[in-house]
Motif scaffolding. Structure first.
Motif, PDB file in Angstrom:
ATOM      1  N   LYS A  74       0.826  -1.199   0.000  1.00  0.00           N
ATOM      2  CA  LYS A  74       0.000   0.000   0.000  1.00  0.00           C
ATOM      3  C   LYS A  74       0.865   1.256   0.000  1.00  0.00           C
ATOM      4  O   LYS A  74       0.572   2.228  -0.692  1.00  0.00           O
ATOM      5  N   ARG A 104      -7.779  13.806  -1.639  1.00  0.00           N
ATOM      6  CA  ARG A 104      -8.633  13.730  -0.444  1.00  0.00           C
ATOM      7  C   ARG A 104      -8.322  12.483   0.379  1.00  0.00           C
ATOM      8  O   ARG A 104      -8.416  12.488   1.591  1.00  0.00           O
ATOM      9  N   MET A 105      -7.975  11.413  -0.321  1.00  0.00           N
ATOM     10  CA  MET A 105      -7.714  10.153   0.367  1.00  0.00           C
ATOM     11  C   MET A 105      -6.403  10.201   1.145  1.00  0.00           C
ATOM     12  O   MET A 105      -6.330   9.730   2.265  1.00  0.00           O
ATOM     13  N   PHE A 106      -5.368  10.722   0.512  1.00  0.00           N
ATOM     14  CA  PHE A 106      -4.036  10.505   1.077  1.00  0.00           C
ATOM     15  C   PHE A 106      -3.237  11.750   1.444  1.00  0.00           C
ATOM     16  O   PHE A 106      -2.172  11.631   2.008  1.00  0.00           O
TER      17      PHE A 106
ATOM     18  N   ASP B  28      -9.344   4.907   4.945  1.00  0.00           N
ATOM     19  CA  ASP B  28      -8.463   6.036   4.603  1.00  0.00           C
ATOM     20  C   ASP B  28      -9.350   7.229   4.313  1.00  0.00           C
ATOM     21  O   ASP B  28     -10.439   7.079   3.785  1.00  0.00           O
ATOM     22  N   GLY B  29      -8.858   8.410   4.615  1.00  0.00           N
ATOM     23  CA  GLY B  29      -9.606   9.607   4.240  1.00  0.00           C
ATOM     24  C   GLY B  29     -10.947   9.711   4.949  1.00  0.00           C
ATOM     25  O   GLY B  29     -11.968   9.330   4.418  1.00  0.00           O
ATOM     26  N   LYS B  31     -12.831  12.193   5.621  1.00  0.00           N
ATOM     27  CA  LYS B  31     -13.820  13.068   4.965  1.00  0.00           C
ATOM     28  C   LYS B  31     -14.592  12.314   3.889  1.00  0.00           C
ATOM     29  O   LYS B  31     -15.805  12.374   3.792  1.00  0.00           O
ATOM     30  N   MET B  32     -13.809  11.572   3.071  1.00  0.00           N
ATOM     31  CA  MET B  32     -14.427  10.811   1.990  1.00  0.00           C
ATOM     32  C   MET B  32     -15.355   9.754   2.556  1.00  0.00           C
ATOM     33  O   MET B  32     -16.420   9.487   2.021  1.00  0.00           O
ATOM     34  N   ARG B  35     -18.565  11.297   3.701  1.00  0.00           N
ATOM     35  CA  ARG B  35     -19.322  11.677   2.511  1.00  0.00           C
ATOM     36  C   ARG B  35     -20.009  10.446   1.904  1.00  0.00           C
ATOM     37  O   ARG B  35     -21.172  10.490   1.519  1.00  0.00           O
TER      38      ARG B  35
END
Ligand SMILES: Nc1ncnc2c1ncn2[C@@H]1O[C@H](COP(=O)(O)OP(=O)(O)OP(=O)(O)O)[C@@H](O)[C@H]1O
Ligand SMILES: [Mg+2]
Lengths: 250, 250
Positions: A74, A104-106, B28-29, B31-32, B35
């Motif tokens: 990863k 946004r993810m990382f 991960d993330g 915020k995402m 959402r």
């Protein structure tokens, strides 16, 4: 730098890749060429681990990716940007959201910074004022370019593009070539580009790897390719009347 | 033959459990993730409100009418109609029947959405970015199912009983006062808890089973259609089995 060591891969008993070894160097555009069905996509997917190789090893800057667990992989995958042959954009997200996705993810950027970076990348690939459209609403060539924008959003160390300019007109194709070449040099990326477009190979390739029936048949620079006496390679590059004509002058 | 089915059963069960193990974990993330949960609550819950309310209202009404018409014996008091409608709606209708309807609606939706992402390589794209695709795609759906199904169950209880009450009154088969008396007669609050526990489980089962069938689609759009049908059939059967088991043990 990505090293491929003695990689073999079969599907249901049919061997597709046969003992392929090569090195993809840093800061260079490495082009994989070969006929349709020769195994270019399979090689690329084996490199990133979408196909597990049957034999052999893949090293990313000396790190043995093949023997790694998912967790360690990863970390390397976050350094990889990949453009699929089909684009593979997320259809339920707008173009802007597609490019913002990895950010946004990382990244720990704020929403505003993400948007800014996404806009910068979209401008870079010359997709302008289309941020709020969905992938189905733009042309195929544009989808490819957005896919490139998404792949470079996180400033990857490794960039893999599967036929980035198939299905594009010659002018857009050159735009993509210049773009790829530009970013590779700018960020010192290790790039691998699958293609059968000889124009684009001559434009951007620092190193060329020719795959023939799943084997590495030839490798060298674009200067060397003109003078090679490898029959299968000659058949491929001098397949069209135009290149045949050119051959008479060199 | 029997062996073949047994093998297939354990193959799917094993792969399902492994997928769920991969799906459960810290996303991960943040915020995402939030959402996505919001998006899924809308898709699974909010968009099912209409159909659940409509079906419950009419089924409640029809049930009350059937009870009233079939209880011709004058010894039986009329309030039994209210009691019967209440118990049937709460115990089986609001959970089992609604779950079967949602298996068709939500299940096919989830399987075809994830399946399409699989065949267009969007899931590969997620994996290459280093995103845990199972976690990213499946967890929000399962959580939304776990939250929304009990809420839909309560909605179904309310509209179902209201349907019986209103239609019984309008048709003149059961006087309003008698119906309400029946509603409160020997009321066991545990029934409501029990049915909600069932729905909570059904929500998890339907969303996760449908995700499983979508996630492992191989091939093209034909296979996506096939996966979505299988998802509905299998989740319906599993729901029926679990209903039987839960009713026996609780
Ligand atoms: N998942 C798979 N399962 C079975 N066979 C596969 C799979 N993926 C690829 N193949 C086979 O591997 C061979 C090479 O395919 P590949 O996609 O690598 O070709 P390619 O060189 O990328 O061609 P093109 O230029 O048309 O994209 C093909 O014969 C294909 O049938
Ligand atoms: Mg290919």
């Amino acid at each position: 730098m990505i090293e491929v060591q003695n990689v073999s891969k079969s599907f249901n008993g049919t061997q597709i890749l046969k003992n392929v070894s090569t090195v993809f160097e840093e800061g260079k555009v490495n082009c994989i060429i070969g006929r349709s069905g020769s195994g270019k996509t399979v090689l690329m997917k084996s490199i990133v681990g979408l196909h597990e190789v049957d034999e052999g090893k893949i090293l990313f800057h000396g790190r043995n990716y093949t023997d790694m667990k998912d967790k360690q992989r990863k970390e390397i995958r976050k350094e990889i940007g990949m453009v699929f042959q089909s684009g593979a954009l997320f259809d339920s997200e707008t173009l802007e959201d597609n490019v913002m996705f990895p950010l946004r993810m990382f990244s720990d950027m704020s929403e505003e910074e993400c948007r800014e970076r996404a806009n910068f990348c979209l401008k870079r690939v010359e997709v302008i004022n289309k941020n709020k459209l969905f992938p189905a609403e733009i042309s195929g060539g544009m989808q490819k370019r957005v896919a490139i924008a998404r792949a470079i959003a996180l400033k990857p160390k490794y960039l893999l593009c599967d036929e980035p300019n198939s299905g594009l007109d010659p002018i857009t194709s050159i735009v993509i070539d210049e773009l790829l070449h530009g970013i590779v040099k700018e960020y010192n990326i290790t790039a691998i580009v699958n293609t059968h477009d000889m124009n684009s190979v001559m434009e951007i390739a620092d190193k060329i790897i020719f795959i023939y029936q799943g084997q590495k048949w030839w490798e060298g620079s674009k200067e060397e390719i003109w003078s090679t006496d490898n029959k299968e390679l000659n058949d491929l590059i001098f397949a069209s009347p135009l290149t045949k004509k050119i051959k008479q002058y060199i | 033959m029997q062996n073949y089915f047994r093998m297939k059963f354990f193959y799917h069960l094993g792969r399902y459990v492994l997928l769920m193990k991969k799906a459960i974990g810290r996303p991960d993330g943040k915020k995402m993730f939030l959402r996505n949960i919001g998006k899924e609550i809308v898709a699974v819950g909010y968009e099912s409100v209409g159909i659940v309310a409509l079906i419950s209202f009419f089924m409640g009404g029809v049930m009350a009418m059937q009870f009233a018409i079939n209880m011709e014996n004058p010894i039986l008091p009329q309030y039994l109609v209210g009691l019967g409608t209440r118990d049937v709606v709460i115990l089986e209708f609001s959970s089992l029947v609604i779950a079967l309807i949602l298996a068709g609606k939500v299940g096919s939706n989830i399987a075809s959405e994830i399946g399409t992402m699989r065949i267009t390589q969007q899931i590969d794209a997620l994996d290459i970015m280093g995103v845990n695709s199972a976690n990213y795609l499946i967890l929000p759906k399962v959580l939304a199912g776990a939250v929304c199904f009990p809420v839909l169950c309560c909605l179904s209880i309310i509209t179902g009983i209201a349907g019986g009450w209103i239609i019984g009154d309008v048709t003149g088969l059961v006087p309003s006062g008698q119906f309400v008396l029946g509603l409160t007669f020997l009321f066991q609050p545990f029934y409501v808890v029990f049915t909600n526990i069932k729905m909570f489980l059904f929500g998890i089962l339907i969303t996760s089973i449908s995700s499983y069938y979508g996630y492992y689609v191989k091939g093209g759009s034909l296979q996506v259609g096939h996966a979505s049908t299988t998802a509905v059939v299998v989740s319906s059967v599993v729901v029926l089995l679990f209903d039987l088991v839960l009713t026996t043990i609780l």
